[in-house]
Design a protein around this motif. Structure first.
Motif, PDB file in Angstrom:
ATOM      1  N   ALA A  41       0.560  -1.108   0.248  1.00  0.00           N
ATOM      2  CA  ALA A  41       0.078   0.377   0.012  1.00  0.00           C
ATOM      3  C   ALA A  41       0.943   1.503   0.382  1.00  0.00           C
ATOM      4  O   ALA A  41       2.073   1.317   0.958  1.00  0.00           O
ATOM      5  CB  ALA A  41      -1.011   0.072   1.300  1.00  0.00           C
ATOM      6  N   SER A  42       0.837   2.027  -0.646  1.00  0.00           N
ATOM      7  CA  SER A  42       1.349   2.860  -0.971  1.00  0.00           C
ATOM      8  C   SER A  42       0.665   4.575  -1.912  1.00  0.00           C
ATOM      9  O   SER A  42      -0.203   4.248  -2.611  1.00  0.00           O
ATOM     10  CB  SER A  42       3.196   2.684  -1.716  1.00  0.00           C
ATOM     11  OG  SER A  42       3.759   3.999  -1.793  1.00  0.00           O
ATOM     12  N   ALA A  43       1.100   5.419  -1.835  1.00  0.00           N
ATOM     13  CA  ALA A  43       0.863   6.351  -2.624  1.00  0.00           C
ATOM     14  C   ALA A  43       1.604   7.350  -3.141  1.00  0.00           C
ATOM     15  O   ALA A  43       2.340   7.516  -2.225  1.00  0.00           O
ATOM     16  CB  ALA A  43      -0.710   7.369  -1.831  1.00  0.00           C
ATOM     17  N   GLY A  44       1.125   8.610  -3.984  1.00  0.00           N
ATOM     18  CA  GLY A  44       2.286   9.866  -4.696  1.00  0.00           C
ATOM     19  C   GLY A  44       0.881  10.801  -4.730  1.00  0.00           C
ATOM     20  O   GLY A  44       0.114  10.900  -5.061  1.00  0.00           O
ATOM     21  N   GLY A  45       1.653  12.544  -4.600  1.00  0.00           N
ATOM     22  CA  GLY A  45       0.848  13.439  -4.724  1.00  0.00           C
ATOM     23  C   GLY A  45       0.413  14.366  -3.932  1.00  0.00           C
ATOM     24  O   GLY A  45       0.097  13.846  -2.471  1.00  0.00           O
ATOM     25  N   PHE A  46      -0.480  14.893  -4.074  1.00  0.00           N
ATOM     26  CA  PHE A  46      -1.116  16.018  -3.407  1.00  0.00           C
ATOM     27  C   PHE A  46      -2.478  16.071  -3.453  1.00  0.00           C
ATOM     28  O   PHE A  46      -3.159  15.417  -4.301  1.00  0.00           O
ATOM     29  CB  PHE A  46      -0.237  16.880  -3.168  1.00  0.00           C
ATOM     30  CG  PHE A  46       0.797  17.708  -3.393  1.00  0.00           C
ATOM     31  CD1 PHE A  46       1.812  16.943  -1.785  1.00  0.00           C
ATOM     32  CD2 PHE A  46       1.367  17.819  -4.052  1.00  0.00           C
ATOM     33  CE1 PHE A  46       2.924  17.497  -1.782  1.00  0.00           C
ATOM     34  CE2 PHE A  46       3.012  18.019  -3.764  1.00  0.00           C
ATOM     35  CZ  PHE A  46       3.997  17.702  -3.099  1.00  0.00           C
ATOM     36  N   ARG A  47      -3.269  15.917  -2.192  1.00  0.00           N
ATOM     37  CA  ARG A  47      -4.757  16.145  -2.238  1.00  0.00           C
ATOM     38  C   ARG A  47      -5.624  17.221  -2.887  1.00  0.00           C
ATOM     39  O   ARG A  47      -6.485  16.132  -3.867  1.00  0.00           O
ATOM     40  CB  ARG A  47      -4.827  16.433  -0.533  1.00  0.00           C
ATOM     41  CG  ARG A  47      -6.530  15.640  -0.260  1.00  0.00           C
ATOM     42  CD  ARG A  47      -7.191  15.708   0.892  1.00  0.00           C
ATOM     43  NE  ARG A  47      -7.457  17.180   1.718  1.00  0.00           N
ATOM     44  CZ  ARG A  47      -8.327  17.439   0.818  1.00  0.00           C
ATOM     45  NH1 ARG A  47      -9.084  17.051   0.511  1.00  0.00           N
ATOM     46  NH2 ARG A  47      -8.198  19.242   1.568  1.00  0.00           N
ATOM     47  N   VAL A  48      -5.184  17.912  -3.356  1.00  0.00           N
ATOM     48  CA  VAL A  48      -5.382  18.767  -4.166  1.00  0.00           C
ATOM     49  C   VAL A  48      -3.379  19.361  -4.927  1.00  0.00           C
ATOM     50  O   VAL A  48      -3.040  19.374  -4.462  1.00  0.00           O
ATOM     51  CB  VAL A  48      -5.553  20.545  -3.163  1.00  0.00           C
ATOM     52  CG1 VAL A  48      -6.057  20.956  -4.616  1.00  0.00           C
ATOM     53  CG2 VAL A  48      -6.411  20.458  -2.140  1.00  0.00           C
ATOM     54  N   HIS A  49      -4.254  19.110  -6.512  1.00  0.00           N
ATOM     55  CA  HIS A  49      -2.965  18.494  -7.735  1.00  0.00           C
ATOM     56  C   HIS A  49      -2.412  19.923  -7.028  1.00  0.00           C
ATOM     57  O   HIS A  49      -2.626  21.483  -7.132  1.00  0.00           O
ATOM     58  CB  HIS A  49      -3.857  18.300  -8.736  1.00  0.00           C
ATOM     59  CG  HIS A  49      -3.336  19.083  -9.978  1.00  0.00           C
ATOM     60  ND1 HIS A  49      -1.929  17.851 -10.146  1.00  0.00           N
ATOM     61  CD2 HIS A  49      -2.286  20.052 -10.508  1.00  0.00           C
ATOM     62  CE1 HIS A  49      -1.025  18.338 -11.100  1.00  0.00           C
ATOM     63  NE2 HIS A  49      -1.929  19.716 -11.994  1.00  0.00           N
ATOM     64  N   ASP A  50      -1.262  19.462  -7.413  1.00  0.00           N
ATOM     65  CA  ASP A  50      -0.021  20.580  -6.605  1.00  0.00           C
ATOM     66  C   ASP A  50       0.124  21.832  -5.790  1.00  0.00           C
ATOM     67  O   ASP A  50       0.576  22.763  -6.586  1.00  0.00           O
ATOM     68  CB  ASP A  50      -0.703  20.917  -8.310  1.00  0.00           C
ATOM     69  CG  ASP A  50       1.009  21.190  -9.565  1.00  0.00           C
ATOM     70  OD1 ASP A  50       1.905  20.304  -9.055  1.00  0.00           O
ATOM     71  OD2 ASP A  50       1.360  21.863 -10.563  1.00  0.00           O
ATOM     72  N   ASP A  51      -0.961  21.401  -4.865  1.00  0.00           N
ATOM     73  CA  ASP A  51      -0.815  22.072  -4.172  1.00  0.00           C
ATOM     74  C   ASP A  51      -0.169  21.518  -2.208  1.00  0.00           C
ATOM     75  O   ASP A  51      -0.724  20.713  -2.067  1.00  0.00           O
ATOM     76  CB  ASP A  51      -2.265  22.392  -3.705  1.00  0.00           C
ATOM     77  CG  ASP A  51      -2.362  23.678  -2.214  1.00  0.00           C
ATOM     78  OD1 ASP A  51      -1.100  23.594  -1.516  1.00  0.00           O
ATOM     79  OD2 ASP A  51      -3.263  23.840  -1.748  1.00  0.00           O
ATOM     80  N   PRO A  52       1.280  21.576  -2.512  1.00  0.00           N
ATOM     81  CA  PRO A  52       1.502  20.592  -1.181  1.00  0.00           C
ATOM     82  C   PRO A  52       0.773  20.991   0.405  1.00  0.00           C
ATOM     83  O   PRO A  52       1.260  20.052   1.003  1.00  0.00           O
ATOM     84  CB  PRO A  52       3.027  21.050  -0.978  1.00  0.00           C
ATOM     85  CG  PRO A  52       3.480  21.370  -2.455  1.00  0.00           C
ATOM     86  CD  PRO A  52       2.302  21.861  -2.963  1.00  0.00           C
ATOM     87  N   THR A  53       0.372  22.266   0.106  1.00  0.00           N
ATOM     88  CA  THR A  53       0.145  23.235   1.459  1.00  0.00           C
ATOM     89  C   THR A  53      -0.997  21.570   1.714  1.00  0.00           C
ATOM     90  O   THR A  53      -1.910  22.341   2.477  1.00  0.00           O
ATOM     91  CB  THR A  53      -0.760  24.772   1.755  1.00  0.00           C
ATOM     92  OG1 THR A  53      -1.342  24.251   1.061  1.00  0.00           O
ATOM     93  CG2 THR A  53       0.690  25.109   1.359  1.00  0.00           C
TER      94      THR A  53
END
Length: 414
Positions: A41-53
């Protein structure tokens, strides 16, 4: 027991890193389970695209699984069949008089103005399960073609039964009766079959589809999959993104209308598109089915083994299988060439895919970028994807193909 080799796990980790570095997808996840336990189980990226915050996507992030809810609705129906409250051969008119005079749209694919004619027969419960009812998403042409029909986007008001009746009126699309792409039982047609089934389940059970699934599926298995969002779940939800014509990705900005959801009250639980789940929870559901199918000990099984085995047995006619095969190439042409069919709840591959799933594996996808495979022969299941539209996103398809190839190349005995 099988497991993924250390080399296989590294290859998956490297794939995630590559997709993040090259920004091939917005937030995404990958989960693999065997018949015995979660393997990866793994994942990548941010919950909102291109928004690390917005925070990273994690395995516990929530996805709108869209058409992956169709399996859940089918399972709820099979529960009622085991309870003796529904039968495979029950006509839909027994529960929904709106299906008394359905019409078949002649020339639906070939012309923008198909001619309605009286349908020969009415759909049954089995037809709804196998998507051979004739119900179609495309009774009227939509612009853009990937947008959701009025049956999914209308404003739900009044009470639960009123919303059900409004849905059934909307899917008529102005025709005199419920429009069908083919006579019931003769072919495959992708459409509102699961949503219609969800309404029948609610009326027969005397409770909402959401409550029924919670009582008879989610709680016994021990998962938090749901048809209803809450503020707490919204905070975990991976937001939708949009693939532009030039291939770039941007945030979803109401390019099309979506289904009704929190904070608006959901009066109609849409059995074909209205589910939300984490990938580990959905994989847990698939593992539960794998264990029952294999005859293993299962605490609180939701169905009998003989019923679960119907999920891996073809139900479509030859013409129906060909119609389904015509839909699949947008996802994976190799799957279509291998042969496909549909069971009492799952699309099936009817022969082995070299280096991938075995014959009689089940699979499907969600409109917003989620996919799964469940392979009872090998004893594994894969759930992966993102939250991106238009549907059949090329980045999602590429990722899933690579994930499946990596996993099957790196399975070994534990």
């Amino acid at each position: 027991m099988v497991k993924i080799s250390a080399a296989g796990k590294k290859a998956l980790d490297d794939l995630i890193a590559q997709f993040q570095a090259e920004k091939k997808l917005p937030g995404f996840g990958i989960v693999v389970t065997s018949v015995d336990r979660e393997l990866y189980a793994s994942a990548g990226g941010f919950r909102v695209h291109d928004d690390p915050t917005s925070g990273p996507v994690t395995p516990d992030s929530l996805y709108w699984i869209c058409s992956m809810a169709k399996l859940i609705t089918a399972l709820a129906c099979l529960v009622l069949i085991e309870q003796g409250k529904l039968n495979f051969d029950d006509p839909v008119t027994k529960y929904l008089p709106q299906f008394k005079d359905p019409v078949v749209l002649e020339g639906l694919v070939a012309t923008p103005t198909p001619k309605p004619r009286p349908a020969q027969g009415v759909p049954t419960i089995l037809h709804l399960l196998s998507h051979s009812s004739g119900s179609t998403y495309f009774a009227k042409q939509r612009e853009p073609v990937y947008s959701l029909g009025k049956g999914y986007t209308f404003e739900q008001t009044g009470g639960r039964e009123q919303a059900q009746d409004e849905f059934l009126e909307h899917i008529k699309e102005g025709y005199s009766g419920i429009p069908l792409a083919a006579d019931p039982g003769t072919s495959f047609s992708y459409g509102y079959s699961s949503d219609i089934l969800g309404i029948i389940i609610a009326r027969v059970a005397g409770q909402s589809l959401a409550d029924f699934c919670e009582q008879y599926i989610f709680e016994p298995i021990g998962i938090k999959t749901t048809f209803r969002l809450t503020p707490e779940l919204i905070a975990k939800l991976v937001e939708l993104s949009f693939r532009n014509e030039d291939g770039s990705i941007s945030r979803f900005e109401d390019q099309i209308q979506l289904i009704q959801r929190y904070p608006k009250e959901v009066l109609l639980d849409l059995g074909g598109i209205g589910g939300y789940s984490t990938f580990p929870d959905y994989a847990t559901l698939l593992r539960h089915l794998l264990r029952i199918e294999a005859g293993k000990d299962v605490p609180h099984p939701i169905l009998k083994q003989e019923t679960v085995k119907t999920l891996f047995k073809p139900q479509l006619t030859e013409a129906g299988a060909a119609a389904l095969a015509a839909v699949i190439p947008r996802w994976d042409p190799n799957v279509a060439r291998a042969g496909v069919n549909w069971s009492t709840g799952l699309a099936l591959t009817t022969s082995d895919l070299p280096g991938k799933r075995k014959a009689n594996s089940a699979f499907w996808f969600g409109w917003a970028g989620t996919l799964y495979v469940i392979d009872p022969t090998t004893g594994i299941a894969i759930v992966a994807g993102s939250q991106i539209i238009p549907t059949f996103d090329r980045g999602v398809v590429e990722m899933f193909e690579k994930v499946e190839g990596i996993i099957y190349a790196n399975l070994e005995d534990d």
